[in-house]
Design a protein around this motif. Structure first.
Motif, PDB file in Angstrom:
ATOM      1  N   TYR A   1      49.688  35.601  42.784  1.00 22.68           N
ATOM      2  CA  TYR A   1      48.860  34.534  42.235  1.00 22.68           C
ATOM      3  C   TYR A   1      48.618  33.488  43.322  1.00 22.68           C
ATOM      4  O   TYR A   1      49.443  33.308  44.223  1.00 22.68           O
ATOM      5  CB  TYR A   1      49.559  33.839  41.057  1.00 22.68           C
ATOM      6  CG  TYR A   1      49.547  34.629  39.765  1.00 22.68           C
ATOM      7  CD1 TYR A   1      50.481  35.637  39.534  1.00 22.68           C
ATOM      8  CD2 TYR A   1      48.610  34.356  38.772  1.00 22.68           C
ATOM      9  CE1 TYR A   1      50.463  36.360  38.348  1.00 22.68           C
ATOM     10  CE2 TYR A   1      48.592  35.068  37.585  1.00 22.68           C
ATOM     11  CZ  TYR A   1      49.521  36.070  37.383  1.00 22.68           C
ATOM     12  OH  TYR A   1      49.507  36.782  36.206  1.00 22.68           O
TER      13      TYR A   1
ATOM     14  N   GLN B   1      46.106  31.414  39.634  1.00 19.94           N
ATOM     15  CA  GLN B   1      44.972  32.318  39.505  1.00 19.94           C
ATOM     16  C   GLN B   1      45.401  33.707  39.956  1.00 19.94           C
ATOM     17  O   GLN B   1      45.910  33.870  41.062  1.00 19.94           O
ATOM     18  CB  GLN B   1      43.833  31.787  40.367  1.00 19.94           C
ATOM     19  CG  GLN B   1      42.506  32.421  40.158  1.00 19.94           C
ATOM     20  CD  GLN B   1      41.422  31.687  40.934  1.00 19.94           C
ATOM     21  OE1 GLN B   1      41.531  30.493  41.191  1.00 19.94           O
ATOM     22  NE2 GLN B   1      40.397  32.393  41.325  1.00 19.94           N
ATOM     23  N   PHE B   2      45.198  34.705  39.104  1.00 18.96           N
ATOM     24  CA  PHE B   2      45.596  36.072  39.395  1.00 18.96           C
ATOM     25  C   PHE B   2      44.792  36.642  40.558  1.00 18.96           C
ATOM     26  O   PHE B   2      43.566  36.530  40.587  1.00 18.96           O
ATOM     27  CB  PHE B   2      45.389  36.920  38.142  1.00 18.96           C
ATOM     28  CG  PHE B   2      45.517  38.397  38.343  1.00 18.96           C
ATOM     29  CD1 PHE B   2      44.417  39.218  38.267  1.00 18.96           C
ATOM     30  CD2 PHE B   2      46.753  38.962  38.602  1.00 18.96           C
ATOM     31  CE1 PHE B   2      44.523  40.591  38.445  1.00 18.96           C
ATOM     32  CE2 PHE B   2      46.874  40.336  38.784  1.00 18.96           C
ATOM     33  CZ  PHE B   2      45.758  41.145  38.708  1.00 18.96           C
TER      34      PHE B   2
END
Lengths: 114, 114
Positions: free
Chosen positions: B36, B45-46
């Protein structure tokens, strides 16, 4: 792209008060999570929630904390009798069913306890 | 117990050069691994995941990661760094259970200079 939304972005509360942090997970996700990140430290898991009940919780998630899905869209974290050490960023996440599905995070709520 | 280690607090790279952010893991059984990214005042955020299959996994924004079972590593890489890649990067492993919580490393700050 669908997002996890969290409100408020910043919450300032007097020690001893109760706070409720709110999250709207991605609409077709069924697993919900809360994490926290104390300033300068790791992101730590608090609790996971599925099918209207807690599926897993960490040692941090004691009787001071509770979670609820009051309706079809919101997922809340309640912290009772807040302490100074509860000051942190609190992140909500959601995921689809399946162990290989990533968790999608909101932008977090910064909780400041005075 | 499941754990993740990110040995570097900070990685400095010149724009256009390749970058590597290191991660090692300790799990029992097959690992589910994730990267992430966190930009200032934003959530996680992936970027990408490894579940099974090819050891080289491609993700968002030109990032990739190489799973190495013998070295228990999952290093994040990018062939040519951008200034906009500057952020905090977290490696994570999924905890026990089919929808287990994520266990995060401490994070590595990536700084890309023009």
């Amino acid at each position: 792209e669908p997002e996890v939304t969290q409100t408020p972005s910043h919450q300032v509360t007097q020690m001893g008060q109760e706070v409720i942090l709110r999250c709207v997970p991605i609409s077709n996700h069924l697993y919900f999570y809360w994490y926290r990140q104390i300033l300068g430290q790791k992101v730590e898991f608090l609790v996971s929630f599925y099918n209207n009940e807690i599926s897993e919780k960490s040692e941090i998630f004691d009787d001071q904390f509770s979670v609820e899905r009051p309706d079809g869209s919101n997922f809340t974290l309640k912290i009772r009798s807040t302490k100074l050490e509860d000051s942190a960023m609190y992140f909500c996440a959601s995921s689809a069913v399946g162990g290989n599905q990533p968790q999608h995070f909101g932008d977090g709520t910064r909780l400041s306890i005075l | 117990a499941q754990s993740v280690a990110q040995p570097e607090d900070q990685v400095n790279v010149a724009e256009g050069n390749p970058l590597t952010v290191k991660c090692t893991y300790s799990v029992s059984g097959n690992p589910y691994l994730f990267w992430y990214v966190q930009y200032p005042n934003r959530g996680l955020q992936f970027l990408l995941k490894y579940i099974t299959g090819d050891n080289l996994v491609k993700g968002s924004y030109g990032f990739e990661a190489e799973f190495n079972k013998s070295q228990t590593s999952f290093h994040l890489k990018k062939p040519s760094a951008l200034v906009s890649d500057s952020a905090l990067y977290f490696c994570a492993v999924r905890g026990r259970g089919s929808q287990g919580n994520l266990i995060f490393g401490k994070g590595t700050k990536l700084s890309v200079k023009p």
